[in-house]
Design a protein around this motif. Structure first.
Motif, PDB file in Angstrom:
ATOM      1  N   GLU A  65      -2.423   3.511  -1.208  1.00  0.00           N
ATOM      2  CA  GLU A  65      -1.433   4.551  -1.512  1.00  0.00           C
ATOM      3  C   GLU A  65      -1.973   5.770  -2.256  1.00  0.00           C
ATOM      4  O   GLU A  65      -1.218   6.686  -2.547  1.00  0.00           O
ATOM      5  CB  GLU A  65      -0.286   3.931  -2.330  1.00  0.00           C
ATOM      6  CG  GLU A  65       0.467   2.840  -1.587  1.00  0.00           C
ATOM      7  CD  GLU A  65       1.522   2.130  -2.433  1.00  0.00           C
ATOM      8  OE1 GLU A  65       1.650   2.439  -3.637  1.00  0.00           O
ATOM      9  OE2 GLU A  65       2.211   1.255  -1.889  1.00  0.00           O
ATOM     10  N   ARG A 112       2.072   8.824  -4.362  1.00  0.00           N
ATOM     11  CA  ARG A 112       1.644   7.618  -3.640  1.00  0.00           C
ATOM     12  C   ARG A 112       1.926   7.817  -2.159  1.00  0.00           C
ATOM     13  O   ARG A 112       3.020   8.258  -1.784  1.00  0.00           O
ATOM     14  CB  ARG A 112       2.409   6.369  -4.122  1.00  0.00           C
ATOM     15  CG  ARG A 112       2.113   6.023  -5.562  1.00  0.00           C
ATOM     16  CD  ARG A 112       2.819   4.748  -5.987  1.00  0.00           C
ATOM     17  NE  ARG A 112       2.772   4.617  -7.436  1.00  0.00           N
ATOM     18  CZ  ARG A 112       3.332   3.618  -8.105  1.00  0.00           C
ATOM     19  NH1 ARG A 112       3.981   2.657  -7.443  1.00  0.00           N
ATOM     20  NH2 ARG A 112       3.252   3.564  -9.410  1.00  0.00           N
ATOM     21  N   GLU A 114       3.164   6.428   0.659  1.00  0.00           N
ATOM     22  CA  GLU A 114       3.923   5.305   1.210  1.00  0.00           C
ATOM     23  C   GLU A 114       4.990   5.811   2.161  1.00  0.00           C
ATOM     24  O   GLU A 114       5.164   7.007   2.331  1.00  0.00           O
ATOM     25  CB  GLU A 114       4.490   4.388   0.134  1.00  0.00           C
ATOM     26  CG  GLU A 114       4.871   4.988  -1.182  1.00  0.00           C
ATOM     27  CD  GLU A 114       5.260   3.893  -2.175  1.00  0.00           C
ATOM     28  OE1 GLU A 114       5.368   2.719  -1.808  1.00  0.00           O
ATOM     29  OE2 GLU A 114       5.482   4.234  -3.341  1.00  0.00           O
ATOM     30  N   ARG A 120      12.324   6.326  -2.323  1.00  0.00           N
ATOM     31  CA  ARG A 120      10.872   6.122  -2.211  1.00  0.00           C
ATOM     32  C   ARG A 120      10.250   7.372  -1.605  1.00  0.00           C
ATOM     33  O   ARG A 120      10.524   7.718  -0.466  1.00  0.00           O
ATOM     34  CB  ARG A 120      10.565   4.885  -1.348  1.00  0.00           C
ATOM     35  CG  ARG A 120       9.086   4.519  -1.338  1.00  0.00           C
ATOM     36  CD  ARG A 120       8.806   3.238  -0.565  1.00  0.00           C
ATOM     37  NE  ARG A 120       9.464   2.077  -1.129  1.00  0.00           N
ATOM     38  CZ  ARG A 120       9.050   1.436  -2.214  1.00  0.00           C
ATOM     39  NH1 ARG A 120       7.972   1.845  -2.837  1.00  0.00           N
ATOM     40  NH2 ARG A 120       9.709   0.391  -2.663  1.00  0.00           N
ATOM     41  N   LYS A 210       5.392  -7.947  -0.125  1.00  0.00           N
ATOM     42  CA  LYS A 210       6.675  -7.554   0.446  1.00  0.00           C
ATOM     43  C   LYS A 210       6.815  -8.086   1.876  1.00  0.00           C
ATOM     44  O   LYS A 210       7.832  -7.881   2.526  1.00  0.00           O
ATOM     45  CB  LYS A 210       6.814  -6.033   0.399  1.00  0.00           C
ATOM     46  CG  LYS A 210       6.866  -5.544  -1.052  1.00  0.00           C
ATOM     47  CD  LYS A 210       7.409  -4.143  -1.212  1.00  0.00           C
ATOM     48  CE  LYS A 210       7.760  -3.866  -2.663  1.00  0.00           C
ATOM     49  NZ  LYS A 210       6.691  -3.280  -3.462  1.00  0.00           N
TER      50      LYS A 210
HETATM   51 MG    MG Z   1       5.139   0.337  -4.834  1.00  0.00          MG
END
Ligand code: MG
Ligand code: ATP
Length: 415
Positions: A65, A112, A114, A120, A210
């Protein structure tokens, strides 16, 4: 023309949202100050090594990330993905060992790479609290209490659950690590590719996976509980007792681990069911080995970070915006006087809207649109008498106010 978009995973914070964003930061800073934490900031770029060495190469953040690049001078740099490593680096760089416990509050953008979704993003923002140089469980209780107080002041504490666990001390981890390797090795065919790699390097990390398949295996994995040394157990009990005394509610989540290498003893997360998959609002733990891993003297530490965007999503829209007064000149000859009045009011901390142009009608319309609650009206007659007309924009009621009593009168209205 194609629409010009911001970079994927980043977003503009326009004024309405910014007011809520800043409310979160101001509330956090204020609560942290009440516990004796002082605000600081570190650079957004650091040597890549700072994160690679502290967060661990098998962490999601470091392995996938990070926004890393080589700068024009050939340095390997990274846009910070979190605050802890930078603050610890600053503690070492500035030789702050004499100043422990060092209690810091910070906030700012993190980066990050992602998959962007609600709550997010690739550029997001965190508030962050750290205590460096305190090995006592009282410090754990304090940093968690700061977090709870911030959530309480934001009105969202009851939308969150504090999940608490211990990751034990290094000694507890030896036995636990072996138990995890034994357990996951027996199911290696069902593990995700990432977790197979973790099995060798850092099996604890699998607990934080995850991947759905991994999660099923994790549900039956051994718990750290039975591997805790008496010291680790006492420490955890002291944290739990302290939280009880501080009036902070929690539940013990024996499977809670944190995604980074540097945690020991206390790990915790404030989670919510109101943000879908992005349920962790604020998270942290104790990182007694981190400073040493970065090349500093052995120094314990504990801290947490909270996602500002998630806190904004959870909190209610802000109450009252500032109460603005419109100053409206009638006719060109009053414009200079209007500017003088506006200047005087602003010097006295009264927010003023003074339109750049337009007749009185247009200016009143704009004042309405901006939600001004009163207007100071000035024309030739008023100037001759050294007064202004104060108009209540809700009721339309007007009163004449002597020029030298205007500030006092508006202050009373403002209060
Ligand atoms: Mg995370
Ligand atoms: P997650 O499990 O959601 O990926 P994390 O464990 O990676 O979170 P931390 O590194 O503990 O998150 O960061 C602390 C907090 O920062 C999170 O609880 C969350 O509120 C926020 N946060 C982390 N990553 C993001 C992101 N990409 N976008 C928005 N907020 C984030």
């Amino acid at each position: 023309m194609a629409q010009l978009q911001p970079v994927r995973g980043t977003h503009d914070i326009l004024p309405d949202e910014y007011a809520r964003f800043r409310h979160v930061v101001d509330t956090a800073r204020h609560a942290a100050m009440l516990f004796g934490y002082r605000e600081m900031a570190t650079p957004i770029i650091e040597f890549t090594d700072v994160f690679a060495r502290s967060m661990g190469e098998t962490s999601d953040v470091v392995s996938k990330e990070m926004y890393s690049f080589t700068d024009k001078g050939g340095e390997e740099l990274t846009l910070r993905p979190e605050y802890t490593a930078g603050i610890c680096r600053a503690f070492i760089s500035n030789g702050l060992q004499q100043h422990v416990p060092f209690k810091a509050f910070g906030w700012g953008p993190m980066f990050r790479f992602e998959r962007p979704q609600k709550g997010r993003q690739r550029q997001f923002h965190q508030i962050d609290v750290e205590v460096i140089g305190a090995a006592e469980p009282e410090a754990d209780v304090e940093v968690i209490s700061v977090a709870a107080e911030i959530l309480r002041r934001l009105g969202i504490l009851d939308k969150c659950v504090l999940e608490l666990n211990t990751l034990g001390d290094p000694e507890s981890r030896v036995g636990y690590r072996k138990a995890l390797v034994d357990y996951f090795s027996a199911h290696v065919d069902k593990l995700s590719e990432d977790s197979r790699r973790r099995l060798e390097k850092n099996p604890l990390r699998i607990l934080d996976s995850k991947d759905e398949g991994d999660k099923k295996l994790v549900a039956n994995a051994p718990l750290i509980e039975e591997f805790l040394t008496p010291t680790a157990r006492d420490f955890f009990n002291a944290v739990k007792d302290g939280l009880g005394n501080a009036g902070v509610e929690f539940t013990v989540s024996p499977r809670l681990v944190r995604g980074l290498d540097y945690y020991t003893h206390t790990a915790f997360e404030f989670t919510t069911t109101m943000l879908g998959a992005q349920g962790t609002v604020l998270a942290g733990g104790r990182y007694d080995g981190l400073i040493e891993q970065l090349g500093g003297p052995p120094t314990p530490g504990i801290g947490w970070a909270g996602g500002i965007e998630r806190l904004v999503l959870l909190s209610n829209p802000l109450p009252v915006p500032p109460r603005v007064i419109a100053v409206v000149p009638i006719g060109a000859e009053a414009e200079a006087e209007a500017l003088k009045i506006a200047t005087e009011l602003r010097r006295n901390d009264i927010p003023v809207e003074l339109a750049y142009k337009g007749n009185a009608g247009k200016r009143f319309k704009r004042a309405d649109k901006l939600g001004c609650f009163a207007a100071v009206v000035i024309g030739g007659d008023e100037m001759a008498k050294n007064v202004v007309v104060l108009r209540d924009l809700a009721s339309g009621a007007q009163t004449e106010v002597p020029r030298d009593m205007l500030v006092g009168q508006l202050k009373r209205l403002q209060a």
